[in-house]
Every structure is written in C-alpha cells, then in structure tokens.
Design a protein around this motif. Structure first.
Motif, PDB file in Angstrom:
ATOM      1  N   SER A  26       0.832  -1.206   0.000  1.00  0.00           N
ATOM      2  CA  SER A  26       0.000   0.000   0.000  1.00  0.00           C
ATOM      3  C   SER A  26       0.868   1.259   0.000  1.00  0.00           C
ATOM      4  CB  SER A  26      -0.951   0.003   1.196  1.00  0.00           C
ATOM      5  OG  SER A  26      -0.243   0.099   2.416  1.00  0.00           O
ATOM      6  N   THR A  27       2.010   1.213   0.704  1.00  0.00           N
ATOM      7  CA  THR A  27       2.921   2.352   0.717  1.00  0.00           C
ATOM      8  C   THR A  27       3.553   2.552  -0.657  1.00  0.00           C
ATOM      9  OG1 THR A  27       3.420   2.014   3.065  1.00  0.00           O
ATOM     10  CG2 THR A  27       4.987   3.325   1.797  1.00  0.00           C
ATOM     11  N   GLY A  28       3.948   1.440  -1.303  1.00  0.00           N
ATOM     12  CA  GLY A  28       4.523   1.536  -2.645  1.00  0.00           C
ATOM     13  C   GLY A  28       3.539   2.097  -3.650  1.00  0.00           C
ATOM     14  N   LEU A  29       2.284   1.673  -3.557  1.00  0.00           N
ATOM     15  CA  LEU A  29       1.255   2.177  -4.456  1.00  0.00           C
ATOM     16  C   LEU A  29       0.991   3.663  -4.240  1.00  0.00           C
ATOM     17  CD1 LEU A  29      -1.345  -0.737  -4.333  1.00  0.00           C
ATOM     18  CD2 LEU A  29      -0.031  -0.023  -6.329  1.00  0.00           C
ATOM     19  N   ALA A  30       0.992   4.080  -2.975  1.00  0.00           N
ATOM     20  CA  ALA A  30       0.632   5.452  -2.652  1.00  0.00           C
ATOM     21  C   ALA A  30       1.788   6.426  -2.832  1.00  0.00           C
ATOM     22  CB  ALA A  30       0.114   5.527  -1.215  1.00  0.00           C
ATOM     23  N   GLN A  31       3.024   5.974  -2.519  1.00  0.00           N
ATOM     24  CA  GLN A  31       4.131   6.930  -2.434  1.00  0.00           C
ATOM     25  C   GLN A  31       5.374   6.547  -3.220  1.00  0.00           C
ATOM     26  OE1 GLN A  31       4.735   8.227   1.752  1.00  0.00           O
ATOM     27  NE2 GLN A  31       2.920   6.996   2.199  1.00  0.00           N
ATOM     28  N   LEU A  81      -6.810  -1.687  13.113  1.00  0.00           N
ATOM     29  CA  LEU A  81      -8.049  -0.941  12.896  1.00  0.00           C
ATOM     30  C   LEU A  81      -7.758   0.535  12.640  1.00  0.00           C
ATOM     31  CD1 LEU A  81     -10.431  -2.538  15.546  1.00  0.00           C
ATOM     32  CD2 LEU A  81     -10.532  -2.786  13.053  1.00  0.00           C
ATOM     33  N   TYR A  82      -6.753   1.061  13.337  1.00  0.00           N
ATOM     34  CA  TYR A  82      -6.352   2.455  13.095  1.00  0.00           C
ATOM     35  C   TYR A  82      -5.854   2.618  11.654  1.00  0.00           C
ATOM     36  CZ  TYR A  82      -3.110   6.328  12.673  1.00  0.00           C
ATOM     37  OH  TYR A  82      -2.427   7.419  12.206  1.00  0.00           O
ATOM     38  N   LEU A  83      -5.042   1.672  11.175  1.00  0.00           N
ATOM     39  CA  LEU A  83      -4.553   1.744   9.797  1.00  0.00           C
ATOM     40  C   LEU A  83      -5.708   1.651   8.801  1.00  0.00           C
ATOM     41  CD1 LEU A  83      -1.316  -0.473   9.898  1.00  0.00           C
ATOM     42  CD2 LEU A  83      -1.466   2.019   9.800  1.00  0.00           C
ATOM     43  N   ALA A  84      -6.699   0.802   9.107  1.00  0.00           N
ATOM     44  CA  ALA A  84      -7.875   0.694   8.236  1.00  0.00           C
ATOM     45  C   ALA A  84      -8.619   2.024   8.180  1.00  0.00           C
ATOM     46  CB  ALA A  84      -8.795  -0.415   8.750  1.00  0.00           C
ATOM     47  N   TRP A  85      -8.819   2.630   9.334  1.00  0.00           N
ATOM     48  CA  TRP A  85      -9.541   3.918   9.400  1.00  0.00           C
ATOM     49  C   TRP A  85      -8.758   5.015   8.689  1.00  0.00           C
ATOM     50  CZ3 TRP A  85      -7.870   8.376  12.042  1.00  0.00           C
ATOM     51  CH2 TRP A  85      -8.796   9.424  12.079  1.00  0.00           C
ATOM     52  N   TRP A  88      -8.891   4.538   4.895  1.00  0.00           N
ATOM     53  CA  TRP A  88     -10.223   4.880   4.382  1.00  0.00           C
ATOM     54  C   TRP A  88     -10.418   6.396   4.342  1.00  0.00           C
ATOM     55  CZ3 TRP A  88     -14.217   2.005   2.403  1.00  0.00           C
ATOM     56  CH2 TRP A  88     -15.454   2.661   2.260  1.00  0.00           C
ATOM     57  N   ARG A  89      -9.910   7.082   5.347  1.00  0.00           N
ATOM     58  CA  ARG A  89     -10.138   8.522   5.506  1.00  0.00           C
ATOM     59  C   ARG A  89      -9.299   9.360   4.546  1.00  0.00           C
ATOM     60  NH1 ARG A  89      -7.777  12.258   9.125  1.00  0.00           N
ATOM     61  NH2 ARG A  89      -9.171  13.971   9.703  1.00  0.00           N
ATOM     62  N   ASP A  90      -8.104   8.870   4.198  1.00  0.00           N
ATOM     63  CA  ASP A  90      -7.182   9.654   3.376  1.00  0.00           C
ATOM     64  C   ASP A  90      -7.509   9.478   1.897  1.00  0.00           C
ATOM     65  OD1 ASP A  90      -5.151  11.080   2.285  1.00  0.00           O
ATOM     66  OD2 ASP A  90      -3.520   9.834   3.070  1.00  0.00           O
ATOM     67  N   ARG A  91      -8.328  10.383   1.357  1.00  0.00           N
ATOM     68  CA  ARG A  91      -8.757  10.261  -0.031  1.00  0.00           C
ATOM     69  C   ARG A  91      -7.647  10.563  -1.031  1.00  0.00           C
ATOM     70  NH1 ARG A  91     -14.075   9.549  -0.727  1.00  0.00           N
ATOM     71  NH2 ARG A  91     -15.415   9.747   1.098  1.00  0.00           N
ATOM     72  N   SER A  92      -6.554  11.133  -0.555  1.00  0.00           N
ATOM     73  CA  SER A  92      -5.436  11.418  -1.456  1.00  0.00           C
ATOM     74  C   SER A  92      -4.356  10.333  -1.381  1.00  0.00           C
ATOM     75  CB  SER A  92      -4.817  12.775  -1.099  1.00  0.00           C
ATOM     76  OG  SER A  92      -4.241  12.727   0.201  1.00  0.00           O
ATOM     77  N   ALA A  93      -4.633   9.261  -0.626  1.00  0.00           N
ATOM     78  CA  ALA A  93      -3.597   8.261  -0.354  1.00  0.00           C
ATOM     79  C   ALA A  93      -3.003   7.666  -1.618  1.00  0.00           C
ATOM     80  CB  ALA A  93      -4.168   7.148   0.534  1.00  0.00           C
ATOM     81  N   ARG A 186     -10.278   1.800  -0.656  1.00  0.00           N
ATOM     82  CA  ARG A 186     -11.286   1.011   0.059  1.00  0.00           C
ATOM     83  C   ARG A 186     -10.819  -0.434   0.269  1.00  0.00           C
ATOM     84  NH1 ARG A 186     -15.742   3.509  -3.998  1.00  0.00           N
ATOM     85  NH2 ARG A 186     -16.082   5.514  -2.933  1.00  0.00           N
ATOM     86  N   GLY A 187     -10.160  -0.971  -0.769  1.00  0.00           N
ATOM     87  CA  GLY A 187      -9.704  -2.355  -0.671  1.00  0.00           C
ATOM     88  C   GLY A 187      -8.664  -2.558   0.420  1.00  0.00           C
ATOM     89  N   PHE A 188      -7.668  -1.654   0.483  1.00  0.00           N
ATOM     90  CA  PHE A 188      -6.640  -1.790   1.511  1.00  0.00           C
ATOM     91  C   PHE A 188      -7.206  -1.508   2.904  1.00  0.00           C
ATOM     92  CE2 PHE A 188      -3.592  -1.649  -1.993  1.00  0.00           C
ATOM     93  CZ  PHE A 188      -2.670  -2.586  -1.564  1.00  0.00           C
ATOM     94  N   SER A 189      -8.132  -0.575   2.993  1.00  0.00           N
ATOM     95  CA  SER A 189      -8.776  -0.310   4.274  1.00  0.00           C
ATOM     96  C   SER A 189      -9.509  -1.555   4.762  1.00  0.00           C
ATOM     97  CB  SER A 189      -9.757   0.860   4.133  1.00  0.00           C
ATOM     98  OG  SER A 189     -10.444   1.084   5.348  1.00  0.00           O
TER      99      SER A 189
END
Length: 204
Positions: A26-31, A81-85, A88-93, A186-189
C-alpha cells in the motif's frame, strides 16, 4: 551456514502475504518505491523485539501467560483498525503525483515497526520455528540463533523491497484513474480491518 530447508521454509514464510506485506504494498502504491523501501526496513526492524523475546526466553512466558498474550494481541488489533480507518479517511492516499514529497521516512518506519512489533503471533512463531533448524550440539547456540535470525531478516527485507518495487511499477501504469485510486483505498482499508478481525479471533 543455514540449511537449504531453513532457507526454503523462510522464503515461504516471508513471501506469504501478511500485514507487513500489505503495508509495504500500500505504501509503494501510494508513495513510490523509496517510501516502500522505508516501510520494508521498518517491517524488518519490527521483527527484532520478537527475536529478542525468543532469545531471552520470554516467548515461553508469553506462551504460558494468557493475559500478556491477550494484551499484546489487543494492541495489535487496535493498531490494524487504526490503519484501516486512516487509509479509508485519506482520499489522497493513492493519488499518483510524482511531484508530491515522500512522507517522513521515520514516520513510515515507525508505523511499520509498530505493525510487526504488536503482533504476538510472531514471538510464538519464532519460538517454534527457529529451534527446528538449530544444531543442539552447537557449543554456541546463541551465535547460531543470531545467525539464523539475521538471515531471516535479510530475506524479509529483500522480499518486501521487491513487493514495493512491483507496487510502484503498478502505480506508474494504473493510478491515473480516480476510480482505481478509490477502489485501492477502500480495498486496503478493508484488508487491514479483516486482518484485525483475524488477529482478534486467533488463538495461540
């Protein structure tokens, strides 16, 4: 010299997707790949507390002490659960912006270290796993344990970096689509939440 059985078994364990792989991908995909490399390093360092616990015999205490296991498991569940939240919350991720600055390496590594350090199954895993490949006649068992642990950590780092590079390659080709970005977010969350549920339901 580690046996071929140890290397093959370790490779299977490391390659099998888990929370660390999920976080690195998820980090590689986002950043990008550099951020994924920091995440890989953090996940690898997160193994150290479990190695130390095994070396000092604390894994036996964890195995006997249900309360200690449950408390650490609860912390791991809450962190997942914190990572999931947060995902989900970071729409620019997953917005593909090559000019965007990489997030703090220390912050990335810290999150990755916590992810693995708060998984009580790792301590019990190493307590049961490494001794199978140790020579009981070795006059320096701790040196042997340290060598096997180091090999396992190097393999973990290498495999996780490869996962990150592959994720970055996918990012460069696909993430121009807002629909894809939202689906990945959504999938990673959901995946982090499912791993939290799996850990919560796990027994020793």
């Amino acid at each position: 010299m580690p046996s071929l059985d140890f290397l093959l078994t370790s490779a299977v364990v490391v390659v099998t997707p888990g929370a660390g792989v999920l976080f690195t991908v998820s980090t590689g995909l986002a950043q990008g790949r550099l951020a994924a490399a920091y995440a890989s390093l953090g996940c690898t360092l997160g193994i150290v507390p479990h190695m130390a616990a095994t070396a000092m015999g604390l894994a036996a205490v964890m195995h006997a002490g249900a309360l200690a296991f449950q408390l650490l498991k609860l912390a791991g569940v809450l962190y997942l659960l914190y990572l999931a939240w947060a995902t989900w919350r970071d729409r620019s991720a997953f917005a593909a912006d090559p000019a965007a600055p990489t997030r703090s390496p220390l912050r990335l590594m810290g999150k990755a270290v916590l992810l693995n350090a708060l998984n009580p199954k790792l301590t019990l895993f190493f307590f049961a796993f490494l001794p199978q490949f140790m020579d009981p006649a070795d006059p320096a068992p701790m040196r042997q344990f340290a060598a096997l642990s180091a090999v396992f950590m190097v393999m973990t780092l290498g495999v996780f970096v490869v996962y990150g590079v592959l994720a970055d390659a996918f990012r460069q080709r696909v993430l121009a689509s807002p629909r894809t970005q939202n689906a990945l977010r959504r999938g990673f969350s959901a995946a982090f939440a499912l791993m939290a549920a799996k850990l919560a339901a796990s027994e020793r």
